[in-house]
Design an enzyme around this catalytic site. Structure first.
Site, PDB file in Angstrom:
ATOM      1  CB  SER A   1      -0.864  -0.036   1.266  1.00  0.00           C
ATOM      2  OG  SER A   1      -1.485   1.205   1.509  1.00  0.00           O
TER       3      SER A   1
ATOM      4  CE1 TYR B   1      -4.269  -2.187   5.075  1.00  0.00           C
ATOM      5  CE2 TYR B   1      -3.322  -0.043   4.605  1.00  0.00           C
ATOM      6  CZ  TYR B   1      -3.935  -1.194   4.169  1.00  0.00           C
ATOM      7  OH  TYR B   1      -4.218  -1.358   2.829  1.00  0.00           O
TER       8      TYR B   1
END
Ligand code: NAP
Length: 248
Positions: free
Chosen positions: A139, A152
């Site tokens: 990401s 995350y």
């Protein structure tokens, strides 16, 4: 070009969103694709829509025994394993001061340990098959920090680092390993996010799962001299900042 005909691919989190688009794209390129997920109903629908090059298998990426079963299903159904896409992931919100430790650990378990288990299980199989490609879906959260999603961010930075280590360990066996770093993409994961998330990007919109899938397909079939590298699709979000310059 890496010919995928007669070879198998496993896409985790393949039931929906980015994973489903990747599964369709690799099947179009000729691979037999195992759509692996914990969402059995959606996963079966995605695999059925792919047709004879698709098959669903239940996989919780945190479970080592299920990993071995799924890779066996891929090889029995479609031929030697050629591709693993570690796409399964979860996003939870929690600031460092307030997030329960169990939640932090759970995100790392799925997003980081799950991908490590995938590489740990698939690498010897790819080695025996004479090589292959592993793509890890990280990401932009693996390139920079974001307030409120520390677990995350830690997972996605970790996955970026593991990608480089895997590339170093597996290159001599003909196994390439790359990480992909999307910005905001239209999927169920981002369904609750406001459009303003993308407003400051040079390309001020969310991306589509098919745009990520096209990058993954390129990495698998064409990028024969790339390994250990990051590939970013973020509408320019991480390009830098627009400065308000002095007028005089
Ligand atoms: P999504 O729509 O939520 O799809 C993820 C899939 O993974 C879901 O089917 C999910 O099932 C499944 N999954 C969750 N835990 C799992 C487990 N333990 N084992 C196997 N499968 C599991 O998410 P997405 O947006 O397509 O994201 C796919 C990947 O791209 C993720 O790694 C995500 O971090 C990354 N990514 C997404 C964006 C974005 O903007 N969408 C941006 C950058 C990176 P459940 O629904 O049951 O959890």
């Amino acid at each position: 070009m890496f010919d995928l005909h007669g070879r198998s691919a496993v896409v985790t989190g393949g039931a929906r969103g980015i994973g489903a688009a990747i599964a369709r794209s690799l099947a179009d390129a000729g691979a037999g694709v195992v759509v692996a997920d914990i969402l059995d109903h959606d996963g079966k629908e995605t695999a059925d829509a792919i047709g004879r090059n698709g098959r669903y298998a239940h996989l919780d990426v945190t479970r080592e025994t299920e990993w071995r079963e799924v890779i066996g299903i891929a090889e029995d159904s479609f031929g030697p394993l050629a591709v693993l896409v570690n796409n399964a992931g979860i996003l939870d919100y929690g600031a460092i001061e307030s997030e329960p430790p169990a939640m932090f650990r759970h995100v790392l378990e799925v997003d980081l340990v799950g991908a490590w288990l995938g590489m740990h299980t698939a690498a010897p199989v790819l080695r025996a098959a004479g090589g292959g490609v592993i793509v890890n879906i990280s990401s932009t959260a693996g390139l920079t920090g974001y307030a409120g999603i520390g677990a995350y961010v830690a997972s996605k930075w970790g996955l970026r680092g593991l990608t480089k280590t895997a590339a170093l360990e597996l290159g001599a066996a003909g196994i390439r390993v790359c990480s992909v770093h999307p910005g905001p993409i239209h999927t169920p994961m981002t369904a609750g996010m406001d459009a303003s998330v993308a407003a400051a990007q040079p390309l001020p919109r969310f991306g589509e799962p098919e745009e990520v899938a096209a990058m993954v397909r390129f990495l698998v079939t064409e990028a024969s001299f790339s390994t250990g590298s990051e590939f970013v699709l973020d509408g320019g979000a991480t390009a830098g900042q627009v400065l308000a310059l002095p007028t005089s």
